[in-house]
Scaffold this motif. Sequence first.
Motif, mmCIF file in Angstrom:
data_model
loop_
_atom_site.group_PDB
_atom_site.id
_atom_site.type_symbol
_atom_site.label_atom_id
_atom_site.label_comp_id
_atom_site.label_asym_id
_atom_site.label_seq_id
_atom_site.Cartn_x
_atom_site.Cartn_y
_atom_site.Cartn_z
ATOM 1 N N LEU A 1 0.874 57.794 -67.394
ATOM 2 C CA LEU A 1 1.314 57.467 -68.744
ATOM 3 C C LEU A 1 2.571 58.243 -69.110
ATOM 4 C CD1 LEU A 1 -2.060 57.288 -70.713
ATOM 5 C CD2 LEU A 1 -0.519 55.388 -70.175
ATOM 6 N N GLU A 2 2.591 59.524 -68.795
ATOM 7 C CA GLU A 2 3.749 60.343 -69.165
ATOM 8 C C GLU A 2 5.003 59.893 -68.420
ATOM 9 O OE1 GLU A 2 5.180 64.754 -70.253
ATOM 10 O OE2 GLU A 2 3.067 64.232 -70.081
ATOM 11 N N LYS A 3 4.897 59.722 -67.109
ATOM 12 C CA LYS A 3 6.082 59.358 -66.323
ATOM 13 C C LYS A 3 6.566 57.956 -66.644
ATOM 14 C CE LYS A 3 4.954 62.430 -62.460
ATOM 15 N NZ LYS A 3 4.530 62.493 -61.032
ATOM 16 N N SER A 4 5.645 57.014 -66.784
ATOM 17 C CA SER A 4 6.070 55.644 -67.054
ATOM 18 C C SER A 4 6.676 55.523 -68.437
ATOM 19 C CB SER A 4 4.887 54.677 -66.909
ATOM 20 O OG SER A 4 3.861 54.962 -67.841
ATOM 21 N N VAL A 5 6.143 56.280 -69.393
ATOM 22 C CA VAL A 5 6.704 56.259 -70.736
ATOM 23 C C VAL A 5 8.155 56.734 -70.705
ATOM 24 C CG1 VAL A 5 6.650 57.466 -72.955
ATOM 25 C CG2 VAL A 5 4.578 56.434 -72.053
ATOM 26 N N MET A 6 8.419 57.811 -69.983
ATOM 27 C CA MET A 6 9.771 58.349 -69.917
ATOM 28 C C MET A 6 10.706 57.458 -69.118
ATOM 29 S SD MET A 6 9.533 60.756 -71.921
ATOM 30 C CE MET A 6 11.222 61.339 -71.744
ATOM 31 N N THR A 7 10.158 56.639 -68.231
ATOM 32 C CA THR A 7 10.980 55.673 -67.501
ATOM 33 C C THR A 7 11.352 54.499 -68.390
ATOM 34 O OG1 THR A 7 9.979 56.269 -65.371
ATOM 35 C CG2 THR A 7 11.056 54.124 -65.502
ATOM 36 N N PHE B 1 11.501 56.659 -81.358
ATOM 37 C CA PHE B 1 11.417 57.054 -82.759
ATOM 38 C C PHE B 1 11.670 58.546 -82.922
ATOM 39 C CE2 PHE B 1 9.171 58.220 -86.675
ATOM 40 C CZ PHE B 1 9.718 57.294 -87.555
ATOM 41 N N GLY B 2 11.107 59.356 -82.036
ATOM 42 C CA GLY B 2 11.283 60.802 -82.141
ATOM 43 C C GLY B 2 12.729 61.229 -81.950
ATOM 44 N N GLY B 3 13.437 60.518 -81.060
ATOM 45 C CA GLY B 3 14.844 60.839 -80.830
ATOM 46 C C GLY B 3 15.059 62.263 -80.366
ATOM 47 N N PRO B 4 16.284 62.742 -80.453
ATOM 48 C CA PRO B 4 16.596 64.096 -79.979
ATOM 49 C C PRO B 4 15.972 65.213 -80.818
ATOM 50 C CG PRO B 4 18.511 63.096 -81.042
ATOM 51 C CD PRO B 4 17.490 62.021 -80.900
ATOM 52 N N SER B 5 15.613 64.915 -82.076
ATOM 53 C CA SER B 5 15.050 65.974 -82.924
ATOM 54 C C SER B 5 13.566 66.223 -82.635
ATOM 55 C CB SER B 5 15.244 65.630 -84.404
ATOM 56 O OG SER B 5 14.613 64.400 -84.723
ATOM 57 N N HIS B 6 12.865 65.206 -82.101
ATOM 58 C CA HIS B 6 11.445 65.359 -81.770
ATOM 59 C C HIS B 6 11.189 64.723 -80.401
ATOM 60 C CE1 HIS B 6 10.269 66.795 -85.785
ATOM 61 N NE2 HIS B 6 11.152 65.925 -86.238
ATOM 62 N N PRO B 7 11.772 65.287 -79.346
ATOM 63 C CA PRO B 7 11.725 64.647 -78.025
ATOM 64 C C PRO B 7 10.349 64.626 -77.378
ATOM 65 C CG PRO B 7 12.678 66.840 -77.852
ATOM 66 C CD PRO B 7 12.521 66.555 -79.314
ATOM 67 N N ARG B 8 9.420 65.442 -77.884
ATOM 68 C CA ARG B 8 8.098 65.502 -77.271
ATOM 69 C C ARG B 8 7.020 64.847 -78.138
ATOM 70 N NH1 ARG B 8 7.093 69.558 -73.477
ATOM 71 N NH2 ARG B 8 5.179 70.174 -74.546
ATOM 72 N N LEU B 9 7.433 64.096 -79.133
ATOM 73 C CA LEU B 9 6.471 63.440 -80.024
ATOM 74 C C LEU B 9 5.548 62.509 -79.242
ATOM 75 C CD1 LEU B 9 5.513 62.857 -82.938
ATOM 76 C CD2 LEU B 9 7.260 61.058 -83.046
ATOM 77 N N TYR B 10 6.078 61.877 -78.204
ATOM 78 C CA TYR B 10 5.274 60.924 -77.425
ATOM 79 C C TYR B 10 4.047 61.582 -76.803
ATOM 80 C CZ TYR B 10 6.912 62.920 -73.026
ATOM 81 O OH TYR B 10 7.141 63.768 -71.980
ATOM 82 N N ARG B 11 4.115 62.889 -76.520
ATOM 83 C CA ARG B 11 2.990 63.563 -75.890
ATOM 84 C C ARG B 11 1.788 63.636 -76.840
ATOM 85 N NH1 ARG B 11 2.787 68.312 -73.817
ATOM 86 N NH2 ARG B 11 1.860 67.600 -71.870
ATOM 87 N N PRO C 1 -1.151 68.171 -77.881
ATOM 88 C CA PRO C 1 -0.110 69.059 -77.356
ATOM 89 C C PRO C 1 1.085 69.239 -78.281
ATOM 90 C CG PRO C 1 0.048 66.911 -76.321
ATOM 91 C CD PRO C 1 -1.185 66.878 -77.173
ATOM 92 N N GLU C 2 1.195 68.429 -79.341
ATOM 93 C CA GLU C 2 2.336 68.512 -80.238
ATOM 94 C C GLU C 2 1.867 68.398 -81.686
ATOM 95 O OE1 GLU C 2 5.760 68.928 -79.604
ATOM 96 O OE2 GLU C 2 4.954 69.492 -77.654
ATOM 97 N N PRO C 3 2.569 69.063 -82.629
ATOM 98 C CA PRO C 3 2.204 68.929 -84.045
ATOM 99 C C PRO C 3 2.591 67.565 -84.582
ATOM 100 C CG PRO C 3 4.208 70.221 -83.826
ATOM 101 C CD PRO C 3 3.690 69.996 -82.433
ATOM 102 N N GLY C 4 1.910 67.121 -85.633
ATOM 103 C CA GLY C 4 2.228 65.848 -86.257
ATOM 104 C C GLY C 4 3.439 65.953 -87.162
ATOM 105 N N LEU C 5 3.911 64.816 -87.657
ATOM 106 C CA LEU C 5 5.070 64.769 -88.537
ATOM 107 C C LEU C 5 4.635 64.537 -89.971
ATOM 108 C CD1 LEU C 5 7.505 62.506 -86.465
ATOM 109 C CD2 LEU C 5 7.354 65.001 -86.481
ATOM 110 N N THR C 6 5.352 65.153 -90.901
ATOM 111 C CA THR C 6 5.098 64.913 -92.320
ATOM 112 C C THR C 6 5.749 63.586 -92.724
ATOM 113 O OG1 THR C 6 7.126 66.025 -93.030
ATOM 114 C CG2 THR C 6 5.161 67.400 -92.732
#
Length: 246
Positions: free
Chosen positions: A103-109, A189-199, A220-225
């Motif tokens: 899931l992680e690798k395919s998402v980043m591909t 959606f996360g873009g450069p400001s939240h690059p690990r949101l997908y995790r 593994p990552e905090p949520g967004l307000t």
Amino acid sequence: MSPSRAAGPGSTARTGPLRRDAQANLARILTAAADVFAEHGCNAALADVAKAAEVGVGTVYRTFATKDDLIYVVYEPQFARAEQQALDASLDPDPWAGIAGFLEKSVMTLAPDRGLRELLSGSYSETLGWSRPRTPHRLAKLVEDSHNRTGEHLERLVQRARDAGLVRADLVAGDLLLLSMTVQTSVEFGGPSHPRLYRRMIGFLMDSLQPARAAPTPLPEPGLTNQQIAALERQRRERMSGSPGN
């Protein structure tokens, strides 16, 4: 990339060694096409590719008989990469880790490449030969064969996970492909400001795949307000407003 052009089923490209200037043009066209298709999808015009490569449209057509010939050459390595990711996951000694890793690798591909997402999801089909089976293009065969091979790898992985009692009994290989395409939107959606949101999204998904659990697994990552989401939506609109329509 070989300096000669190989014609496949459905291709009318001529074969033979390329002159040095033609080799340089080919390299520029392929680099530009990869960028254009990744950003705007496979429906981008060859004129867009020519402009990005700083060559004439005629040069592109002399090198590739059809746009699908160009798409094939650009994306053949990408499909091989996707198949390898599925194979690696199926061979992981821990099937649970294999699923998470896939899931992680395919998402980043998938996330940075709109054209690849279109090919894998079937949304680019107007010239793939689905409606003209008498003259199928080699691109159609590439997509179909890669899908079948990837599915075989993932079916072995899911079966191992089911046999070990690690995942729901109703999980099938196709679910992993769809989940991967679903999660990739969070990368964009996360873009450069939240690059690990997908995790964080993968964390939710992995919890949902378990047949049972005593408590939710830590993410593994905090949520967004709401304010952060609104800011990301503004940034996304700004990025989209600068993209030409297809």
